[in-house]
Scaffold this active site. Structure first.
Site, PDB file in Angstrom:
ATOM      1  N   HIS A  45       1.774   6.860  -0.188  1.00 30.60           N
ATOM      2  CA  HIS A  45       0.967   6.002   0.672  1.00 30.60           C
ATOM      3  C   HIS A  45      -0.468   5.970   0.143  1.00 30.60           C
ATOM      4  CE1 HIS A  45      -1.268   4.745   4.247  1.00 30.60           C
ATOM      5  NE2 HIS A  45      -0.130   4.338   4.760  1.00 30.60           N
TER       6      HIS A  45
ATOM      7  N   HIS B 198       0.811  -1.220   0.000  1.00 30.37           N
ATOM      8  CA  HIS B 198       0.000   0.000   0.000  1.00 30.37           C
ATOM      9  C   HIS B 198       0.850   1.279   0.000  1.00 30.37           C
ATOM     10  CE1 HIS B 198       1.051  -0.138   4.228  1.00 30.37           C
ATOM     11  NE2 HIS B 198       0.629   1.110   4.333  1.00 30.37           N
TER      12      HIS B 198
END
Length: 168
Positions: free
Chosen positions: A88, A73
């Site tokens: 992110h 992620h």
């Protein structure tokens, strides 16, 4: 040459301008609007976030990948001139344990990446349903070494449109 000539000579420090490009297609939003204080209060650095419309995350600049999280992620990248970035996807997406993300970049082969090279593919529809937020912060984590950051706004295309000008 008189004694004052050296006094008046100032060393010219050259300022480098580095463009950081969108790692994902979407709309740029203020980092302060990200629903996580770690990002909105700039605890980990300064930058922007993108409300994504695309399903790939690319390298926002030429550099060296430092780490891709096991859950795929997020990743860090360092530019050749020492700017440290953190990309992110979403908020609390680590809790999905990798579901919705497929790593496309093989760190075992090489950690050098070119702008626009695909790092992660994602299932945007799945993540819209499962993530607390899909806002994707793009953060300069070593802001103490940066003179100034100019932030862009509007819609961006991954790997094509700039999101930040970084003055170092």
């Amino acid at each position: 040459m008189n004694i004052f000539s050296n006094f008046f000579k100032k060393k010219q420090k050259k300022i480098e301008i580095t463009k950081i490009f969108a790692p994902i297609s979407g709309n740029i939003i203020d980092i302060e609007k990200v629903p996580d204080v770690v990002f909105s209060d700039k605890i980990v650095g300064d930058g922007v976030a993108i409300n994504p419309t695309g399903n790939i995350i690319v390298a926002p600049i030429d550099g060296i990948i430092g780490n891709i999280f096991e859950t795929n992620h997020a990743f860090s990248i360092k530019t050749l001139n020492g700017i440290e970035l953190f990309v992110h996807f979403g908020i609390d997406t680590v809790n999905l344990k990798g579901l919705g993300f497929i790593r496309k970049f093989d760190l075992k082969k090489n950690n050098v990446v070119k702008k626009g090279e695909i790092i992660i593919e994602l299932d945007l529809n799945f993540l819209k349903k499962k993530a607390k937020s899909i806002y994707t912060p793009v953060i300069i984590s070593n802001v103490e070494k940066i003179n100034k950051i100019i932030k862009y706004s509007g819609n961006v295309i991954a790997g094509i449109d700039p999101i930040l000008n970084v003055y170092k």
